[in-house]
Design a protein around this motif. Structure first.
Motif, PDB file in Angstrom:
ATOM      1  N   GLY A  88       0.819  -1.212   0.000  1.00 54.12           N
ATOM      2  CA  GLY A  88       0.000   0.000   0.000  1.00 54.12           C
ATOM      3  C   GLY A  88       0.847   1.254   0.000  1.00 54.12           C
ATOM      4  N   LEU A  89       1.881   1.246   0.809  1.00 55.84           N
ATOM      5  CA  LEU A  89       2.801   2.383   0.862  1.00 55.84           C
ATOM      6  C   LEU A  89       3.472   2.586  -0.501  1.00 55.84           C
ATOM      7  CD1 LEU A  89       5.024   3.050   3.901  1.00 55.84           C
ATOM      8  CD2 LEU A  89       5.938   3.407   1.656  1.00 55.84           C
ATOM      9  N   ALA A  90       3.924   1.496  -1.101  1.00 57.07           N
ATOM     10  CA  ALA A  90       4.602   1.586  -2.403  1.00 57.07           C
ATOM     11  C   ALA A  90       3.656   2.046  -3.504  1.00 57.07           C
ATOM     12  CB  ALA A  90       5.207   0.229  -2.767  1.00 57.07           C
ATOM     13  N   PHE A  91       2.420   1.520  -3.509  1.00 56.49           N
ATOM     14  CA  PHE A  91       1.450   1.944  -4.522  1.00 56.49           C
ATOM     15  C   PHE A  91       1.095   3.418  -4.361  1.00 56.49           C
ATOM     16  CE2 PHE A  91      -0.142  -2.601  -5.108  1.00 56.49           C
ATOM     17  CZ  PHE A  91       0.501  -2.736  -6.315  1.00 56.49           C
ATOM     18  N   GLY A  92       0.893   3.858  -3.127  1.00 51.74           N
ATOM     19  CA  GLY A  92       0.550   5.255  -2.899  1.00 51.74           C
ATOM     20  C   GLY A  92       1.630   6.200  -3.388  1.00 51.74           C
ATOM     21  N   LEU A  93       2.871   5.876  -3.085  1.00 48.21           N
ATOM     22  CA  LEU A  93       3.982   6.732  -3.477  1.00 48.21           C
ATOM     23  C   LEU A  93       4.241   6.671  -4.980  1.00 48.21           C
ATOM     24  CD1 LEU A  93       6.175   8.637  -2.482  1.00 48.21           C
ATOM     25  CD2 LEU A  93       7.602   6.662  -2.011  1.00 48.21           C
ATOM     26  N   SER A  94       4.314   5.466  -5.519  1.00 48.90           N
ATOM     27  CA  SER A  94       4.678   5.339  -6.936  1.00 48.90           C
ATOM     28  C   SER A  94       3.575   5.847  -7.863  1.00 48.90           C
ATOM     29  CB  SER A  94       5.031   3.893  -7.270  1.00 48.90           C
ATOM     30  OG  SER A  94       3.927   3.045  -7.023  1.00 48.90           O
ATOM     31  N   LEU A  95       2.308   5.553  -7.561  1.00 51.42           N
ATOM     32  CA  LEU A  95       1.236   6.043  -8.421  1.00 51.42           C
ATOM     33  C   LEU A  95       1.110   7.557  -8.353  1.00 51.42           C
ATOM     34  CD1 LEU A  95      -1.502   3.317  -7.848  1.00 51.42           C
ATOM     35  CD2 LEU A  95      -0.129   3.680  -9.903  1.00 51.42           C
ATOM     36  N   SER A  96       1.410   8.143  -7.195  1.00 49.15           N
ATOM     37  CA  SER A  96       1.377   9.605  -7.086  1.00 49.15           C
ATOM     38  C   SER A  96       2.463  10.238  -7.954  1.00 49.15           C
ATOM     39  CB  SER A  96       1.563  10.032  -5.633  1.00 49.15           C
ATOM     40  OG  SER A  96       0.497   9.572  -4.840  1.00 49.15           O
ATOM     41  N   VAL A  97       3.638   9.642  -7.956  1.00 50.37           N
ATOM     42  CA  VAL A  97       4.724  10.156  -8.789  1.00 50.37           C
ATOM     43  C   VAL A  97       4.391   9.967 -10.273  1.00 50.37           C
ATOM     44  CG1 VAL A  97       7.153   9.828  -9.398  1.00 50.37           C
ATOM     45  CG2 VAL A  97       6.471   9.885  -7.009  1.00 50.37           C
ATOM     46  N   ILE A  98       3.768   8.848 -10.622  1.00 50.47           N
ATOM     47  CA  ILE A  98       3.357   8.621 -12.014  1.00 50.47           C
ATOM     48  C   ILE A  98       2.322   9.664 -12.436  1.00 50.47           C
ATOM     49  CG2 ILE A  98       2.065   7.030 -13.509  1.00 50.47           C
ATOM     50  CD1 ILE A  98       3.552   4.741 -12.044  1.00 50.47           C
ATOM     51  N   GLY A  99       1.363   9.956 -11.553  1.00 54.49           N
ATOM     52  CA  GLY A  99       0.365  10.979 -11.862  1.00 54.49           C
ATOM     53  C   GLY A  99       0.996  12.347 -12.057  1.00 54.49           C
ATOM     54  N   ALA A 100       1.951  12.679 -11.196  1.00 51.56           N
ATOM     55  CA  ALA A 100       2.641  13.973 -11.342  1.00 51.56           C
ATOM     56  C   ALA A 100       3.434  14.026 -12.641  1.00 51.56           C
ATOM     57  CB  ALA A 100       3.562  14.202 -10.145  1.00 51.56           C
ATOM     58  N   ALA A 101       4.139  12.955 -12.965  1.00 44.25           N
ATOM     59  CA  ALA A 101       4.934  12.933 -14.199  1.00 44.25           C
ATOM     60  C   ALA A 101       4.046  13.035 -15.432  1.00 44.25           C
ATOM     61  CB  ALA A 101       5.760  11.651 -14.253  1.00 44.25           C
ATOM     62  N   TRP A 102       2.921  12.361 -15.394  1.00 42.18           N
ATOM     63  CA  TRP A 102       1.992  12.400 -16.514  1.00 42.18           C
ATOM     64  C   TRP A 102       1.441  13.820 -16.695  1.00 42.18           C
ATOM     65  CZ3 TRP A 102      -1.782   7.714 -17.087  1.00 42.18           C
ATOM     66  CH2 TRP A 102      -2.301   7.680 -18.371  1.00 42.18           C
ATOM     67  N   PHE A 128       1.488  22.708  -9.719  1.00 41.13           N
ATOM     68  CA  PHE A 128       0.284  21.985  -9.308  1.00 41.13           C
ATOM     69  C   PHE A 128       0.429  20.491  -9.578  1.00 41.13           C
ATOM     70  CE2 PHE A 128      -2.563  25.926  -9.767  1.00 41.13           C
ATOM     71  CZ  PHE A 128      -2.569  26.135  -8.404  1.00 41.13           C
ATOM     72  N   CYS A 129       1.044  20.135 -10.690  1.00 45.12           N
ATOM     73  CA  CYS A 129       1.268  18.717 -10.992  1.00 45.12           C
ATOM     74  C   CYS A 129       2.219  18.090  -9.981  1.00 45.12           C
ATOM     75  CB  CYS A 129       1.837  18.558 -12.402  1.00 45.12           C
ATOM     76  SG  CYS A 129       0.685  18.942 -13.713  1.00 45.12           S
ATOM     77  N   GLU A 130       3.255  18.829  -9.629  1.00 43.34           N
ATOM     78  CA  GLU A 130       4.238  18.301  -8.671  1.00 43.34           C
ATOM     79  C   GLU A 130       3.620  18.126  -7.288  1.00 43.34           C
ATOM     80  OE1 GLU A 130       7.596  16.551  -7.633  1.00 43.34           O
ATOM     81  OE2 GLU A 130       7.149  17.223  -9.656  1.00 43.34           O
ATOM     82  N   ALA A 131       2.591  18.896  -6.992  1.00 48.71           N
ATOM     83  CA  ALA A 131       1.926  18.771  -5.691  1.00 48.71           C
ATOM     84  C   ALA A 131       1.319  17.387  -5.510  1.00 48.71           C
ATOM     85  CB  ALA A 131       0.857  19.841  -5.536  1.00 48.71           C
ATOM     86  N   THR A 132       0.893  16.749  -6.600  1.00 45.78           N
ATOM     87  CA  THR A 132       0.313  15.409  -6.457  1.00 45.78           C
ATOM     88  C   THR A 132       1.365  14.399  -5.987  1.00 45.78           C
ATOM     89  OG1 THR A 132       0.670  14.886  -8.786  1.00 45.78           O
ATOM     90  CG2 THR A 132      -1.437  15.842  -8.202  1.00 45.78           C
ATOM     91  N   ALA A 133       2.595  14.560  -6.437  1.00 47.04           N
ATOM     92  CA  ALA A 133       3.668  13.681  -5.954  1.00 47.04           C
ATOM     93  C   ALA A 133       3.951  13.954  -4.481  1.00 47.04           C
ATOM     94  CB  ALA A 133       4.931  13.877  -6.779  1.00 47.04           C
ATOM     95  N   ILE A 134       3.878  15.213  -4.086  1.00 42.24           N
ATOM     96  CA  ILE A 134       4.111  15.562  -2.675  1.00 42.24           C
ATOM     97  C   ILE A 134       3.026  14.964  -1.795  1.00 42.24           C
ATOM     98  CG2 ILE A 134       4.230  17.503  -1.058  1.00 42.24           C
ATOM     99  CD1 ILE A 134       5.582  19.076  -3.365  1.00 42.24           C
ATOM    100  N   ALA A 181      -5.346  10.290 -11.135  1.00 43.35           N
ATOM    101  CA  ALA A 181      -6.441  11.046 -11.749  1.00 43.35           C
ATOM    102  C   ALA A 181      -6.224  12.546 -11.604  1.00 43.35           C
ATOM    103  CB  ALA A 181      -7.768  10.632 -11.125  1.00 43.35           C
ATOM    104  N   SER A 182      -5.776  12.965 -10.430  1.00 44.86           N
ATOM    105  CA  SER A 182      -5.537  14.389 -10.198  1.00 44.86           C
ATOM    106  C   SER A 182      -4.405  14.909 -11.084  1.00 44.86           C
ATOM    107  CB  SER A 182      -5.197  14.632  -8.726  1.00 44.86           C
ATOM    108  OG  SER A 182      -4.852  15.964  -8.495  1.00 44.86           O
ATOM    109  N   GLY A 183      -3.342  14.150 -11.204  1.00 47.23           N
ATOM    110  CA  GLY A 183      -2.224  14.571 -12.049  1.00 47.23           C
ATOM    111  C   GLY A 183      -2.617  14.717 -13.504  1.00 47.23           C
ATOM    112  N   ILE A 184      -3.417  13.765 -14.002  1.00 42.64           N
ATOM    113  CA  ILE A 184      -3.872  13.856 -15.392  1.00 42.64           C
ATOM    114  C   ILE A 184      -4.804  15.053 -15.560  1.00 42.64           C
ATOM    115  CG2 ILE A 184      -5.222  12.697 -17.174  1.00 42.64           C
ATOM    116  CD1 ILE A 184      -4.091  10.047 -16.073  1.00 42.64           C
ATOM    117  N   ALA A 185      -5.724  15.241 -14.597  1.00 40.24           N
ATOM    118  CA  ALA A 185      -6.666  16.364 -14.690  1.00 40.24           C
ATOM    119  C   ALA A 185      -5.936  17.704 -14.656  1.00 40.24           C
ATOM    120  CB  ALA A 185      -7.679  16.286 -13.554  1.00 40.24           C
ATOM    121  N   VAL A 186      -4.955  17.829 -13.763  1.00 37.78           N
ATOM    122  CA  VAL A 186      -4.180  19.069 -13.685  1.00 37.78           C
ATOM    123  C   VAL A 186      -3.364  19.255 -14.962  1.00 37.78           C
ATOM    124  CG1 VAL A 186      -2.310  20.243 -12.466  1.00 37.78           C
ATOM    125  CG2 VAL A 186      -4.115  19.141 -11.180  1.00 37.78           C
TER     126      VAL A 186
END
Length: 196
Positions: free
Chosen positions: A35-49, A78-84, A138-143
């Motif tokens: 769960g920790l790994a998915f939360g962190l990695s998917l957030s970074v993927i969303g920000a990168a996207w 704003f995109c980088e905020a999703t990774a944070i 979803a937030s990263g793509i929307a932003v």
């Protein structure tokens, strides 16, 4: 001796009854770590996207209107905020996963642990991390889409910047909602410290 006999069916001691047995016999700490790994990695993927979507439009539109370069960098922030948000949630979830103080001998748990509470905590941390990660994708793509539109619109008409920036702020709020939901999900997830 092989575990496979009788036409390919598993009959040895290392066989399992199916996915339900596999999933319930994984360590609760493993579930929490996933769960920790998915939360962190998917957030970074969303920000990168999102940065990819925003940045490509920003660079393209800046050819026509170079004045938009610095003003539209807020979309990238704003995109980088999703990774944070994912990093913050990973820190929160990591704080829930404490090492057991007792009840462990030679790396294995002894009898008497509250396995129900341990699996509740493991599944809760897993679901919190997964929901935060998916929300931040979803937030990263929307932003990113809103930021891309903001850059293109600002290149055409500077008065549209603030109007589209408000849409971008609402898209970024999805990540905040996700981290709030993740905190609520993980609120009661305390791994037992010792044998009950």
């Amino acid at each position: 001796m092989s575990s496979y006999m009788n036409g390919g069916s598993c009959v040895g001691e290392f066989c399992n009854a199916g996915w339900s047995e596999v999933l319930t016999n994984m360590s609760p700490y493993g579930w929490g770590s996933f769960g920790l790994a998915f939360g962190l990695s998917l957030s970074v993927i969303g920000a990168a996207w999102g940065i990819f979507l925003t940045g490509s439009s920003l660079v393209g539109a800046a050819v026509k209107a170079p004045r938009i370069r610095s003003k539209n960098l807020i979309s990238v922030i704003f995109c980088e905020a999703t990774a944070i948000y994912g990093v913050i949630m990973a820190i929160v979830l990591n704080g829930l996963m404490k090492k057991p103080e007792g009840g462990v001998e030679d790396g294995a748990f002894v009898e008497g642990w509250n396995w129900g509470a341990m699996y509740f905590a493991g599944y809760g941390v897993f679901s919190a991390g997964l929901s935060v990660g998916l929300t931040n994708v979803a937030s990263g793509i929307a932003v990113g889409v809103a930021g891309s539109s903001c850059a293109l619109a600002d290149a055409q008409d500077p008065s549209l910047f603030v109007k589209i920036l408000i849409v971008e702020i609402f898209a970024s709020a999805l990540g905040i909602f996700g981290i709030i939901v993740g905190i609520i999900q993980s609120n009661n997830c305390q791994f037992p410290y010792d044998v009950a």
